[in-house]
Design a protein around this motif. Structure first.
Motif, short mmCIF file in Angstrom:
data_model
loop_
_atom_site.label_atom_id
_atom_site.label_comp_id
_atom_site.label_asym_id
_atom_site.label_seq_id
_atom_site.Cartn_x
_atom_site.Cartn_y
_atom_site.Cartn_z
N LEU A 295 0.83 -1.22 0.00
CA LEU A 295 0.00 0.00 0.00
C LEU A 295 0.86 1.26 0.00
O LEU A 295 0.61 2.20 -0.73
CB LEU A 295 -0.92 0.00 1.23
N PHE B 80 -3.00 4.72 10.98
CA PHE B 80 -2.71 6.08 10.51
C PHE B 80 -3.50 6.38 9.24
O PHE B 80 -4.13 5.49 8.66
CB PHE B 80 -1.21 6.21 10.23
N ILE C 80 -6.64 -5.48 -2.85
CA ILE C 80 -6.94 -4.52 -1.78
C ILE C 80 -6.22 -3.19 -2.05
O ILE C 80 -6.80 -2.11 -1.87
CB ILE C 80 -6.57 -5.10 -0.39
N THR C 81 -4.97 -3.29 -2.49
CA THR C 81 -4.22 -2.07 -2.80
C THR C 81 -4.93 -1.28 -3.90
O THR C 81 -5.13 -0.07 -3.76
CB THR C 81 -2.78 -2.44 -3.27
N LEU D 241 -8.03 0.40 -2.55
CA LEU D 241 -7.76 1.56 -1.68
C LEU D 241 -7.27 2.77 -2.47
O LEU D 241 -7.45 3.91 -2.04
CB LEU D 241 -6.74 1.19 -0.60
N GLU E 262 -6.38 -10.72 5.38
CA GLU E 262 -5.79 -9.51 4.78
C GLU E 262 -6.67 -8.28 5.00
O GLU E 262 -6.15 -7.18 5.19
CB GLU E 262 -5.54 -9.73 3.28
N ASN F 197 -5.74 -7.30 8.38
CA ASN F 197 -4.40 -6.70 8.41
C ASN F 197 -4.46 -5.24 7.99
O ASN F 197 -3.81 -4.38 8.59
CB ASN F 197 -3.45 -7.45 7.47
N ALA F 198 -5.25 -4.98 6.94
CA ALA F 198 -5.37 -3.60 6.47
C ALA F 198 -6.14 -2.76 7.48
O ALA F 198 -5.76 -1.62 7.79
CB ALA F 198 -6.06 -3.58 5.12
N LYS G 174 -6.29 -3.04 10.60
CA LYS G 174 -5.48 -2.81 11.80
C LYS G 174 -4.60 -1.55 11.68
O LYS G 174 -4.31 -0.91 12.67
CB LYS G 174 -4.58 -4.04 11.97
N VAL G 175 -4.18 -1.22 10.48
CA VAL G 175 -3.19 -0.14 10.33
C VAL G 175 -3.75 1.14 9.73
O VAL G 175 -3.04 2.13 9.63
CB VAL G 175 -1.97 -0.60 9.49
N LEU G 176 -5.02 1.11 9.30
CA LEU G 176 -5.55 2.29 8.62
C LEU G 176 -6.61 3.02 9.42
O LEU G 176 -7.29 2.42 10.26
CB LEU G 176 -6.11 1.89 7.26
N LEU G 177 -6.76 4.29 9.12
CA LEU G 177 -7.75 5.12 9.80
C LEU G 177 -8.57 5.89 8.77
O LEU G 177 -8.20 5.97 7.60
CB LEU G 177 -7.04 6.16 10.68
N GLY G 178 -9.64 6.51 9.22
CA GLY G 178 -10.40 7.44 8.39
C GLY G 178 -11.02 6.80 7.16
O GLY G 178 -11.54 5.68 7.22
N ASP H 239 -9.70 5.49 4.53
CA ASP H 239 -9.10 4.22 4.11
C ASP H 239 -9.70 3.06 4.90
O ASP H 239 -9.98 2.00 4.37
CB ASP H 239 -7.58 4.27 4.32
#
Lengths: 121, 363
Positions: free
Chosen positions: A15, A104, B58-59, B62, B98, B101-102, B104-108, B110
């Motif tokens: 990403l 983030f 997924i990439t 997004l 997956e 996993n995504a 877990k690390v993204l906010l807002g 995304d």
């Protein structure tokens, strides 16, 4: 502008690489600190984004390598899920320029990168 | 061969049969190990190919800013996500992993897009079915997943689970009620079971992580008849620095439960004034160890130079934790004054001076 990203989670690395490619950065990614140290010397990036906990060797070692061994002033952003104040402080003390906590927002990270590089936001 | 006695011939025959059987068994074991290895390698390769495709997908999703999920699914990259693929358990398993996993690390925005994927592939509906399974851990896992992906909607089922005999179910029900927000944030005062230290820790961590603007009605919790809710209320008041509380702090300072006394003293240390200084110093000798440590914290934050001798004496306490806390307290109190050194000058006791030098060197 060249950017080196060290992140052990493969999806997040993909990403980040994709996102920064779209922002016209020349991106090099790797999944552990050891590769990151080698790639740093090879690529000579303008900025580094690194996770703290990675296999073989982590973000601290990478920061140490850049600041102490290479004595370079390349901007470093730590991107880590750790919210322990000590770890944030120690990575900044070691020479990181900024700390972004996971989870983030991509846009926030991009703005921080551009600010550190002095390019338009 | 005819000269060999019959019983020896029989023995040779038996040995040959056993050797043949052992050889066959060995071969079977070797073949099964090899086939297992080949199959594991093939599976790992397949997993990694599927994972690679899913990550690309997924990439791409997004990075897509203008299309909705249905439009995106008609694009070439989504071909791989045919209904045939989705029927495979392994494929769905990796897709689920997956997505998390995504998430877990993204906010807002995304994170919202990740949640759209979760809903689109029907995981939300499937996981909600787990609520009605007999096994408690399936309910706990399902709720935790929905909490993580922020897909928990208004549901009354969790209210009934607040008094479930299993502490994991109770805890997940509390988290679910809190995350559903609104007036349900006050749900903590509806808990009838005594909370364990672990449950308290989990609730506090969850509230801290959730960054709620509206925290529970702490006065209600602090004045609750349940001792553990009282303690939880005081701990939360301390963490969220809640100053406007309707409570009788003086009665809590002398409460029969030492955990309540510890919690109120820690709260008063951080959020209160110095009005309890003399009373707490007086109570110190008869208190239990955790309460003593809380008192030292209170003195370190509200004490004056006059309290240095009191703390200094605690360097000789029987409990190591109290000696360490006393040393830290002296160090804190002396960051702005010379009272410790003045006290040393006036104290002629050689062993006291030696101890003080040790403390000064240590901190």
């Amino acid at each position: 502008m060249k950017i080196l990203i060290a992140e052990d989670e493969s999806l997040l690395l993909k990403l980040l690489v994709d996102k920064f490619n779209r922002e016209s950065f020349e991106v090099t990614g790797c999944q552990n600190g050891l590769d990151a140290i080698d790639l740093y010397d090879e690529v000579q990036p303008d900025i580094v984004i690194t996770d703290l906990q990675m296999p073989f060797s982590g973000g601290y070692e990478l920061i140490f390598h850049i600041r102490k061994t290479r004595d370079a002033q390349t901007p470093i952003i730590v991107l880590s899920s750790t919210n322990v104040e000590d770890k944030i402080v120690s990575s900044l003390e070691l020479g990181a320029n900024d700390f972004v906590e996971k989870p983030f927002r991509f846009n926030e990270l991009i703005i921080r990168v551009k600010r550190l590089l002095g390019t338009s936001v | 061969m005819n000269n060999i006695p019959a019983h020896i011939q029989r023995l040779i025959f038996i040995i040959l049969v056993i050797a043949t059987i052992l050889l066959i068994v060995d071969l079977v074991i070797i073949i099964s190990i090899l086939s297992e290895k080949i199959s594991a390698k093939r599976n790992a390769k397949r997993r990694s190919e599927i994972r690679e495709k899913i990550q690309q997908y997924i990439t791409a999703w997004l990075m897509e800013e203008d299309l909705n999920i249905q439009e995106f699914m008609s694009k070439e990259i989504a071909n791989y996500f045919s209904n045939i693929q989705l029927k495979f358990k392994l494929f769905r398993e990796i897709l689920y992993e997956e997505i998390f996993n995504a998430n877990k690390v993204l906010l807002g925005d995304d994170q919202k897009k990740i949640k759209e994927l979760y809903t689109f592939f029907g995981f939300e509906q499937k996981i909600k079915k787990e609520f009605f399974r007999y096994k408690w851990y399936k309910l706990v896992n399902a709720t935790n997943d929905l909490l993580a992906i922020k897909a928990l909607e208004n549901s009354t089922m969790f209210t009934e689970l607040l008094d479930h005999p299993n502490q994991f179910v109770r805890l997940v029900a509390i988290k679910a009620e809190i995350s559903m927000g609104g007036d349900q944030v006050d749900i903590l005062s509806e808990i009838h079971f005594p909370l364990s230290d672990w449950e308290m820790y989990e609730i506090i961590s969850f509230l801290k992580r959730s960054q709620f603007k509206q925290i529970p009605n702490l006065s209600k919790l602090i004045n609750h008849e349940s001792i553990t809710l009282k303690i939880l209320g005081l701990k939360l008041a301390n963490i969220f620095q809640e100053l406007d509380l309707d409570m009788d702090a003086a009665s809590f300072v002398v409460h029969p439960n030492p955990k309540v006394r510890t919690a109120i003293i820690e709260y008063l240390a951080e959020c209160g004034g110095n009005e309890y200084l003399n009373e707490l110093k007086r109570r110190f000798a008869t208190e239990e160890e955790p309460v003593k440590i809380a008192i030292l914290k209170y003195v370190s934050l509200h004490g004056t130079d006059d309290d240095v001798p009191f703390i200094f004496n605690k360097l000789k306490d029987a409990y190591p934790a109290i000696r360490v806390k006393a040393a830290e307290t002296l160090q804190n109190m002396n960051s702005n004054s010379m009272s410790f050194l003045s006290y040393l000058e006036s104290n002629g006791d050689k062993s006291d001076q030696k101890l003080a030098i040790h403390v000064l060197n240590k901190f």
